[in-house]
Scaffold this active site. Structure first.
Site, PDB file in Angstrom:
ATOM      1  CE  LYS A   1     -32.732 -15.716  16.892  1.00  0.00           C
ATOM      2  NZ  LYS A   1     -32.127 -15.752  16.272  1.00  0.00           N
TER       3      LYS A   1
ATOM      4  CE  LYS B   1     -40.838  -9.249  10.599  1.00  0.00           C
ATOM      5  NZ  LYS B   1     -40.122  -8.610   9.836  1.00  0.00           N
TER       6      LYS B   1
ATOM      7  CE  LYS C   1     -43.382 -22.112  11.153  1.00  0.00           C
ATOM      8  NZ  LYS C   1     -42.421 -22.033  10.450  1.00  0.00           N
TER       9      LYS C   1
END
Ligand code: TYM
Length: 330
Positions: free
Chosen positions: A194, A197, A112
């Protein structure tokens, strides 16, 4: 029914097949046999500063879609994290005994920081202590976790153990992963990695996709130039189409297409057409149910109120006992 299971879901948007077959389907099976607490992690989403309208909408969306897929409030305790202020109290207690270095070493935190260097807030740093509080507030024994959450669960055990050692008690159990057998990896529609979104809206199949959209996405998937030798190995692209077919079609249909492939007489257009038909059959009832639930806000509110009432029983009990153990006066 001895195990206490806790799992949180981030309100990230529409559910796709990867969410369902990766985790949700297993939660639905678990609720039949264990004491399950499933909540929406809306406190956690504040780390990215959503505006109030967004937050509310995303929570509604995910709740409606989880319920439509089969999470059952009669069997599992379903609530929002923010309905249990005891979680934030426990989070604060835990933070007193958690060290900066430990939190800075967490992989998801480092990621992050790399992605959003201008929004490295304390909530992001203490994401694992809030997650630990979510879990141990119900003295959970098991947490169903995907690979990416394993480090968080490891820390939860460390924090639970530390609390016990610090106060010389044997209070919090050390929760372990609930491992599912036969986990299937759902491929992205573009064949790369995979389904998720982050790969783009067109590379995932969502439970809210309308029939035209579904068909379009499926017909656009990549194939190859076709098998030329009998019983040859499938390319990754074709293998992916078969993986999806196995999820939603009956075994005879899958077998028939396998035979056609092995004979080199398969027509990929027919294969995709079949997948589009069976996918629509699979998705349609959930899509309709999502609409019904979304239009019935009262129903959702009632589920959350009832769920929170149940969840509050263990949350209040834990906090009372923890306050006693820590030594608060009254
Ligand atoms: P998230 O939103 O990525 O995923 C939701 C939940 O599904 C689990 N999961 C899986 N479980 C088993 N097999 C899989 N293949 C699989 N894929 C996903 C996730 O581990 C998660 O439990 N940080 C969490 C949200 C959270 C949480 C918690 C989870 C907050 N507090 C307390 C568990 C317990 C997350 O991002 O999950």
């Amino acid at each position: 029914m001895n195990n206490i299971i806790v799992s949180g879901m981030r309100p990230t948007g529409n559910l796709h097949l990867g969410n369902y077959f990766g985790a949700l389907k297993n939660f639905i099976a678990l609720q039949e046999k264990e004491n399950c607490f499933f909540f929406i992690a809306d406190y956690h989403s504040l780390t990215t500063h959503p505006n109030p309208k967004d937050l509310k909408q995303k929570v509604k969306t995910i709740l409606a879609q989880y319920l439509a897929c089969g999470l059952n409030p009669e069997k599992a305790t379903i609530y929002l994290q923010s309905q249990l202020p005891q979680i934030s109290e426990l989070y604060m207690f835990l933070n007193m005994n958690i060290y900066l270095g430990e939190l800075e070493r967490v992989t998801s935190f480092k990621e992050k920081v790399r992605q959003h260097p201008n929004n490295v807030n304390a909530g992001l740093l203490t994401y694992p202590s809030l997650m630990a509080a979510d879990i141990i507030i119900h003295k959970a024994t098991h947490v169903p976790v995907g690979k990416d959450q394993e480090q968080h669960l490891e820390l939860t055990r460390t924090f639970a153990k530390r609390f016990n050692t610090m106060y010389g008690v044997n209070y919090f159990p050390e929760p372990v992963a609930y491992n599912f057998e036969n986990l299937i990896k759902i491929p992205s529609l573009n064949g790369e990695g995979k389904m998720g979104k982050s790969k783009g809206e067109n590379n995932a199949i969502f439970f809210v996709d309308e029939p035209n959209m579904l068909r379009k996405k499926i017909m656009k998937t990549k194939t190859d130039s076709g098998p030329v030798e009998k019983n040859s190995k499938k390319s990754q692209e074709v293998e992916n189409i078969f993986t999806l077919l196995k999820l939603v079609s009956d075994t005879q249909t899958v077998k028939d297409f396998e035979t056609l492939y092995d004979d080199c007489t398969i027509r990929y257009g027919d294969l995709k057409n079949q997948l589009a038909i069976d996918m629509e059959k699979f998705i349609a009832p959930v899509r309709e149910r999502v609409k019904e639930i979304e239009n019935n806000e009262e129903f959702m509110v009632k589920i959350l109120k009832d769920g929170a009432e149940k969840a509050l029983i263990s949350a209040k009990k834990t906090i009372k006992e923890v306050r006693d153990i820590i030594g608060f006066w009254i």
